[in-house]
Motif scaffolding. Structure first.
Motif, short mmCIF file in Angstrom:
data_model
loop_
_atom_site.label_atom_id
_atom_site.label_comp_id
_atom_site.label_asym_id
_atom_site.label_seq_id
_atom_site.Cartn_x
_atom_site.Cartn_y
_atom_site.Cartn_z
N PRO A 89 -13.99 19.06 8.93
CA PRO A 89 -13.07 18.18 9.64
C PRO A 89 -11.69 18.02 9.02
O PRO A 89 -10.73 17.72 9.74
CB PRO A 89 -13.81 16.83 9.67
CG PRO A 89 -14.76 16.89 8.53
CD PRO A 89 -15.17 18.32 8.42
N VAL A 90 -11.55 18.18 7.71
CA VAL A 90 -10.24 17.99 7.10
C VAL A 90 -9.27 19.09 7.53
O VAL A 90 -8.15 18.83 7.96
CB VAL A 90 -10.35 17.96 5.56
CG1 VAL A 90 -8.96 17.84 4.94
CG2 VAL A 90 -11.22 16.79 5.12
N SER A 91 -9.72 20.33 7.45
CA SER A 91 -8.88 21.46 7.85
C SER A 91 -9.02 21.79 9.34
O SER A 91 -8.15 22.43 9.92
CB SER A 91 -9.25 22.70 7.04
OG SER A 91 -10.58 23.11 7.33
N GLY A 92 -10.14 21.36 9.93
CA GLY A 92 -10.41 21.73 11.32
C GLY A 92 -10.95 23.14 11.46
O GLY A 92 -11.11 23.64 12.58
N GLN A 93 -11.26 23.80 10.35
CA GLN A 93 -11.75 25.17 10.40
C GLN A 93 -13.09 25.26 11.12
O GLN A 93 -13.98 24.43 10.91
CB GLN A 93 -11.91 25.74 9.00
CG GLN A 93 -10.60 26.08 8.33
CD GLN A 93 -10.80 26.60 6.93
OE1 GLN A 93 -10.15 26.16 6.00
NE2 GLN A 93 -11.71 27.54 6.76
N VAL A 94 -13.22 26.26 11.97
CA VAL A 94 -14.47 26.53 12.67
C VAL A 94 -15.25 27.55 11.86
O VAL A 94 -14.79 28.67 11.64
CB VAL A 94 -14.20 27.06 14.09
CG1 VAL A 94 -15.51 27.38 14.80
CG2 VAL A 94 -13.39 26.05 14.91
N LEU A 95 -16.44 27.17 11.43
CA LEU A 95 -17.26 28.05 10.59
C LEU A 95 -18.33 28.77 11.38
O LEU A 95 -18.85 29.80 10.94
CB LEU A 95 -17.90 27.24 9.46
CG LEU A 95 -16.95 26.40 8.60
CD1 LEU A 95 -17.72 25.65 7.51
CD2 LEU A 95 -15.86 27.26 8.00
N LEU A 96 -18.69 28.23 12.54
CA LEU A 96 -19.70 28.84 13.41
C LEU A 96 -19.36 28.46 14.84
O LEU A 96 -19.02 27.30 15.11
CB LEU A 96 -21.10 28.37 13.02
CG LEU A 96 -22.30 28.84 13.86
CD1 LEU A 96 -23.56 28.92 12.99
CD2 LEU A 96 -22.57 27.88 15.04
N ASN A 97 -19.49 29.41 15.74
CA ASN A 97 -19.16 29.15 17.14
C ASN A 97 -20.06 29.98 18.04
O ASN A 97 -20.03 31.21 18.01
CB ASN A 97 -17.69 29.51 17.40
CG ASN A 97 -17.22 29.12 18.79
OD1 ASN A 97 -18.02 28.90 19.70
ND2 ASN A 97 -15.91 29.04 18.97
N VAL A 98 -20.88 29.27 18.81
CA VAL A 98 -21.72 29.91 19.82
C VAL A 98 -21.43 29.23 21.16
O VAL A 98 -21.82 28.09 21.39
CB VAL A 98 -23.23 29.77 19.48
CG1 VAL A 98 -24.08 30.39 20.60
CG2 VAL A 98 -23.55 30.41 18.15
N ASN A 99 -20.68 29.92 22.01
CA ASN A 99 -20.29 29.35 23.31
C ASN A 99 -19.65 27.98 23.15
O ASN A 99 -19.86 27.08 23.97
CB ASN A 99 -21.51 29.25 24.25
CG ASN A 99 -22.16 30.57 24.53
OD1 ASN A 99 -21.47 31.59 24.65
ND2 ASN A 99 -23.48 30.60 24.62
N GLY A 100 -18.85 27.83 22.11
CA GLY A 100 -18.32 26.51 21.77
C GLY A 100 -17.37 25.91 22.77
O GLY A 100 -17.16 24.69 22.77
N ASP A 101 -16.78 26.71 23.65
CA ASP A 101 -15.84 26.19 24.65
C ASP A 101 -16.47 26.01 26.02
O ASP A 101 -15.77 25.73 27.00
CB ASP A 101 -14.63 27.14 24.76
CG ASP A 101 -13.80 27.16 23.49
OD1 ASP A 101 -13.64 26.08 22.88
OD2 ASP A 101 -13.34 28.25 23.10
#
Length: 472
Positions: A89-101
């Protein structure tokens, strides 16, 4: 001057234009020399030499190369979800994404927005935790997970908020929404406006609870048939705002059980079975997760089982979202996979320390300063979440100065530009980037008139000498 012209002819100066330019320069030089030699008071200080500052891009090794651990593929986790997201949450970096949108029904994860708005208004002083809320008809008729409020009941905002946050009470949620905005639909307008402000791109709220519209009391249903939807990415973004803007959120979300009323035979049970404190609870210890302190479960027939979880380990907080799992236990099993993926394979690392000089942009030239070369440093450090053991030597720094020239006086710490650091670890798809300010590391005091005069004379004769030297 005639001698000079004669010499020029002997040297083969045949161009009339060249002759004119040289004559003009020589005359100007003589006049200027007379002014400097015979003027008693230096009324005018000659312009100093200026260095034009330009944009620079440098690559500077940030650390020695080490052996990076191989990150397993997301596919190897075998996630049984419709969508999932993992962010820092501090950087907002996405570390894993499965159909996230993918926009999906979020069920009671909707209540995170209600929680945020209520907590924010209390924080701003517009409401207080001990304010009394009188339950209205809509809340009293709300179904699903509830604490069986009756019309006319009175409870504090904090009591109702606790029931909403830990036990996902729909009636408590509606009671809060009506108290804050006058009606639930008016509160829903606030929710949708807040979603826009946060940058949530898929979220639409139809009510404060996440219930399907047909499950709301008919008298209080919206005119639109557009149901509540939210992507996993938007849910994670909402959770980021909660943990960032209201870091005391977990004083509600970590309550394991509590009676809503003293006369109640059974206490409310926190629906987040993964709380770390549950490691000693027989029914829940199989789900207990180190560092888990929130955030919100959800379940409806349309949504399946969902969970937005957050945990802290070694000072690093991660936020996970899983949507569309098979049942309430499965959402915790899948969340464990997602969080383990983050904690086991990534680390937060300071790539650049505060007050760092940038190679190629160590100084700026400041006109009229005692010392014209003023050192520059960054105003803060740069942290990235990177694969454990990753080589960071490919870090790039791009400097952009805010002005072409700077003039004294300048105070220490004056912003003169920015540095954008960018980095992409081997084997990852996401390029990381952060911009920090470039500031002066010391005062740039203005030089007195005598020093400026001497500097100008020196510059003049230096230019004159160079001009004469170039004739031969």
């Amino acid at each position: 001057m005639r001698g000079a012209l004669k010499a020029l002819k002997l040297k083969g100066f045949k161009s009339t234009t060249t002759k004119r330019k040289f004559i003009t320069k020589t005359v100007a030089s003589v006049l200027l020399l007379n002014m400097l030699c015979f003027s008693l008071v230096p009324a005018i200080v000659l312009a100093e030499g200026e260095g034009t500052q330009t944009e620079a891009t440098t690559t500077k090794p940030a650390a020695a190369k080490t052996a990076a651990s191989k990150i397993p593929s997301v596919d190897s986790l075998g996630l049984k979800v419709k969508s999932a997201i993992l962010i820092e949450p501090v950087s907002g970096q996405v570390l894993l994404n499965v159909n996230g949108d993918l926009a999906l029904p979020p069920a009671s994860m909707t209540k995170m927005m209600t929680e945020y708005i209520v907590a924010d208004l209390v924080k701003k002083g517009q409401f207080a935790w001990d304010d009394i809320v009188t339950v209205r008809k809509n809340a009293a008729q709300t179904v699903g997970s509830r604490i069986f409020l009756a019309e006319g009941d009175q409870h504090t905002i904090e009591e109702l908020y606790t029931a909403m946050a830990m036990a996902s009470a729909n009636d408590a949620t509606v009671a809060l929404a009506e108290h804050i905005a006058g009606s639930e639909l008016a509160f829903v307008d606030m929710m949708n406006e807040e979603a826009k402000r946060m940058g949530m791109t898929t979220a639409h709220f139809a009510n404060s609870t996440g219930l399907d519209i047909n499950d709301m009391p008919k008298e209080f249903q919206p005119d639109s048939t557009e149901e509540t939807v939210m992507s996993a990415m938007d849910a994670a973004l909402l959770a980021k705002y909660i943990v960032t803007d209201h870091p005391d959120f977990n004083r509600f979300t970590t309550i394991q059980s509590k009676k809503f009323r003293e006369r109640d035979k059974q206490p409310m049970i926190n629906l987040n079975y993964m709380l770390e404190a549950n490691k000693s609870v027989t029914n829940f210890k199989q789900f207990a997760y180190e560092g888990m302190d929130g955030l919100k479960t959800g379940h409806t027939a349309n949504a399946g089982s969902c969970f937005t979880g957050t945990a802290v380990r070694n000072g690093v907080r991660l936020i996970s979202v899983v949507m569309g799992t098979a049942d309430e236990k499965a959402r915790f099993v899948e969340t464990r996979k997602v969080l383990d993926y983050g904690f086991n394979n990534f680390e937060t690392k300071q790539i650049v320390a505060p007050k760092t000089t940038v190679e190629g942009s160590e100084f700026i030239t400041v006109k009229k300063a005692k010392d014209t070369q003023i050192p520059l440093v960054t105003d803060q450090g740069v942290d990235f979440v990177i694969p454990k053991g990753a080589d960071t030597s490919s870090l790039e720094a791009k400097v952009t100065l805010s002005e072409e020239t700077f003039t004294a006086p300048l105070k220490q710490g004056t912003k003169v530009g920015t540095v954008t650091y960018s980095y992409q670890a081997d084997g990852t798809d996401q390029a990381l980037e952060k911009t920090v300010n470039l500031i002066t590391a010391q005062d740039a005091e203005k030089a007195n008139w005598f020093k400026l005069l001497m500097r100008a004379i020196g510059d003049f004769f230096g230019d004159l000498f160079n001009g004469i030297k170039n004739l031969f």
